[in-house]
Design an enzyme around this catalytic site. Sequence first.
Site, PDB file in Angstrom:
ATOM      1  N   SER A 138      10.076  -5.738  -1.732  1.00 33.56           N
ATOM      2  CA  SER A 138       9.640  -5.436  -1.437  1.00 33.56           C
ATOM      3  C   SER A 138       9.055  -5.277  -0.371  1.00 33.56           C
ATOM      4  O   SER A 138      10.208  -4.420   0.482  1.00 33.56           O
ATOM      5  CB  SER A 138       8.218  -6.673  -2.054  1.00 33.56           C
ATOM      6  N   GLY A 140       7.197  -1.684   1.457  1.00 33.77           N
ATOM      7  CA  GLY A 140       6.650  -0.218   1.313  1.00 33.77           C
ATOM      8  C   GLY A 140       8.136   0.209   2.075  1.00 33.77           C
ATOM      9  O   GLY A 140       8.702   0.148   1.714  1.00 33.77           O
ATOM     10  N   LYS A 210       8.389 -10.693  -8.649  1.00 32.25           N
ATOM     11  CA  LYS A 210       8.038  -9.584  -7.632  1.00 32.25           C
ATOM     12  C   LYS A 210       6.841  -9.636  -8.664  1.00 32.25           C
ATOM     13  O   LYS A 210       5.993  -9.363  -6.854  1.00 32.25           O
ATOM     14  CB  LYS A 210       9.252  -8.307  -7.794  1.00 32.25           C
ATOM     15  N   HIS A 213       4.661 -11.523  -6.650  1.00 31.33           N
ATOM     16  CA  HIS A 213       4.428 -11.481  -5.773  1.00 31.33           C
ATOM     17  C   HIS A 213       3.668 -10.691  -5.133  1.00 31.33           C
ATOM     18  O   HIS A 213       1.799 -10.479  -4.699  1.00 31.33           O
ATOM     19  CB  HIS A 213       5.539 -11.054  -4.672  1.00 31.33           C
ATOM     20  N   ASN A 214       3.679  -9.640  -5.946  1.00 28.00           N
ATOM     21  CA  ASN A 214       2.590  -8.716  -6.158  1.00 28.00           C
ATOM     22  C   ASN A 214       0.991  -8.761  -6.123  1.00 28.00           C
ATOM     23  O   ASN A 214       0.114  -8.698  -5.214  1.00 28.00           O
ATOM     24  CB  ASN A 214       3.079  -7.341  -7.121  1.00 28.00           C
ATOM     25  N   GLU A 217       0.011 -10.495  -3.882  1.00 26.08           N
ATOM     26  CA  GLU A 217      -0.908  -9.760  -2.141  1.00 26.08           C
ATOM     27  C   GLU A 217      -1.844  -9.427  -2.965  1.00 26.08           C
ATOM     28  O   GLU A 217      -2.618  -9.059  -2.129  1.00 26.08           O
ATOM     29  CB  GLU A 217       0.759  -8.544  -2.886  1.00 26.08           C
ATOM     30  N   TYR A 218      -2.302  -8.938  -4.263  1.00 32.03           N
ATOM     31  CA  TYR A 218      -3.592  -8.620  -4.574  1.00 32.03           C
ATOM     32  C   TYR A 218      -4.393  -9.648  -3.999  1.00 32.03           C
ATOM     33  O   TYR A 218      -5.961  -9.564  -3.006  1.00 32.03           O
ATOM     34  CB  TYR A 218      -3.768  -8.773  -5.887  1.00 32.03           C
ATOM     35  N   LYS A 288      -1.661  -0.306 -10.547  1.00 28.65           N
ATOM     36  CA  LYS A 288      -0.343   0.610 -10.460  1.00 28.65           C
ATOM     37  C   LYS A 288      -0.179  -1.053 -11.320  1.00 28.65           C
ATOM     38  O   LYS A 288       0.775  -0.351 -12.714  1.00 28.65           O
ATOM     39  CB  LYS A 288       0.830   0.773  -9.468  1.00 28.65           C
TER      40      LYS A 288
HETATM   41  C1  6PG Z   1       5.399  -4.168  -2.257  1.00 27.95           C
HETATM   42  C2  6PG Z   1       4.459  -3.352  -2.596  1.00 27.95           C
HETATM   43  C3  6PG Z   1       4.373  -2.659  -3.376  1.00 27.95           C
HETATM   44  C4  6PG Z   1       3.277  -1.342  -4.417  1.00 27.95           C
HETATM   45  C5  6PG Z   1       2.076  -2.376  -5.469  1.00 27.95           C
HETATM   46  C6  6PG Z   1       0.879  -2.103  -4.905  1.00 27.95           C
HETATM   47  O1  6PG Z   1       5.579  -5.317  -2.284  1.00 27.95           O
HETATM   48  O2  6PG Z   1       6.196  -3.037  -1.547  1.00 27.95           O
HETATM   49  O3  6PG Z   1       3.791  -4.912  -3.482  1.00 27.95           O
HETATM   50  O4  6PG Z   1       5.149  -2.828  -4.770  1.00 27.95           O
HETATM   51  O5  6PG Z   1       1.936  -1.810  -2.924  1.00 27.95           O
HETATM   52  O6  6PG Z   1       3.130  -1.073  -6.412  1.00 27.95           O
HETATM   53  O7  6PG Z   1       0.396  -1.632  -5.856  1.00 27.95           O
HETATM   54  P1  6PG Z   1      -0.994  -1.483  -6.450  1.00 27.95           P
HETATM   55  O8  6PG Z   1      -1.795  -1.943  -5.194  1.00 27.95           O
HETATM   56  O9  6PG Z   1      -1.431   0.436  -6.254  1.00 27.95           O
HETATM   57  O10 6PG Z   1      -1.522  -2.346  -7.459  1.00 27.95           O
END
Ligand code: 6PG
Length: 509
Positions: A138, A140, A210, A213-214, A217-218, A288
């Site tokens: 993670s 970017g 992970k 984690h995402n 993140e959302y 994604k």
């Molecule tokens: C990270 C991000 C990375 C990516 C995601 C977001 O941790 O570096 O989460 O994995 O930005 O794929 O994806 P979407 O917002 O397109 O689902």
Amino acid sequence: MTEQTALCDIGFIGLGVMGKNIALNLADNGYKIAGFDLDHNKVEETLSADAAENTTTEPRIIPCHSFTELLGKLKAPHLIILSIPAGAPVDDVCGKLIDAGIKADDIIVDTGNSLWTDTIEREKRYRGKFNFFTTAVSGGEVGARFGPSLMPSGDPYAWARIEPVWHAIAAKVDPETGRALERTHHTQPLPQGEPCATYIGPAGSGHYVKMVHNGIEYADMQMICEAYHIMRESLSMSPMEIADIFEQWNNGILNSYLMEISSDVLREFDPETKKPLVDVILDKAGQKGTGLWTAVGALQVGAPATTIAQSVFARSLSTLKHARIRAAKLLTGPTIAQVDVQERKDCIEQIHDALYCSKIVAYAQGFQLIKLAAREQNWPIDFGGIAKIWRAGCIIRAAFLQKITDAYNRDSDLGNLLLDEYFAGEIAKYQHNWRHAIAKATLDGIPCGAFSSALAYYDSYRMDTLPANLLQAQRDFFGAHTFERVDKAPGKKYHVTWSADKRQMVEID
Ligand code: 6PG
């Protein structure tokens, strides 16, 4: 120079944005790389980036034109890192490496956003052919270049080999303060500190972590968007005014990378129309798939990750742009109540507290989800270790992660973050404002599904009695699905003969 020392330390396959940056990060840390990409332009771009930055006399990245050439350029046993799209390409490359002669003690590390169940399958499929290991990354492109957060999992033999490599390139945290030690340019020295890379567990566990984690993140992103939306609509604030507020918040308990970039985004103007950039960006959110996987995973293990799921739904709803434009003309809502200067100030504080409390809940849901999945999969997860490696490098990095680390230091087996004394105290302090922010938004007709789902989770979680008793009775009524009684032994099932003339309660054996 002997032939062995001239060989490369690591083979790197996939030199897209992430791959190129991880390769350069490895090179900064003294690893000599043999690089391959199906698209030779990507290899060339990586070589020019390396040439521009390399201050040594030796090339740090050696180009390869085939998998056989790549294997020939590597020290044995081979260590090969893949930075390629998740899914079929991983198996395609693994198959080609088998054909090129990869051996049982060689290691292939998948760093893509792979689905955790695919990882488990692959680990089994390739056992005996080579060692399939994974590391979810993670951060970017900047994180990849100067220090990502890394979530490795798989065979401990492979971990022993890759550990020093990941520790070298990962983001670093000051062990005293828990703060990130930033490196943002290749000319800066490599920071020394606690690396944001820790072994998560058996195959699949790193990608699961992970994935969650995402999901968080959302939720984090959606909650910031809701705070913005309420200020924009209910308080008629401009993007620039909201950017100032976000900047202030970023200096306090809400300090995070996502808060910082949201403020930066809101300060930006469109060069063409001179309007705030945010106003010319189409309001349809993409995805994604990792947030969706988290929501599905939560449903599968029965983890009530409502705020995470709501954040995925919010993106889906945003994509119904045409339908929303039509509905906006047809469907009515309330009139937004005007506020005076003091009310506006109070409301901004309430939104701050709503964001903070909702954020605590989103993390509580994420960690609870990992806990339930780990129990099901028999993964010995160190939750404090996860909080630690999310303190820097990753997208959800935030000062707040140190508080989560502290909570797991107090109790490594904490059932739910909300039960930790610090977080319970924080919510007690700020919940009044949280409720007010949601009430104001609701009365004004501004959607804040992530805030409200987080509050509903909190209120449900703290209730010793929920109306699920009525629900069980309904199920028993139409389907004889039975229920347990509060005053009898757990597990004993009862059924009421609802359709009989004379109702009776029967004990089911
Ligand atoms: C990270 C991000 C990375 C990516 C995601 C977001 O941790 O570096 O989460 O994995 O930005 O794929 O994806 P979407 O917002 O397109 O689902």
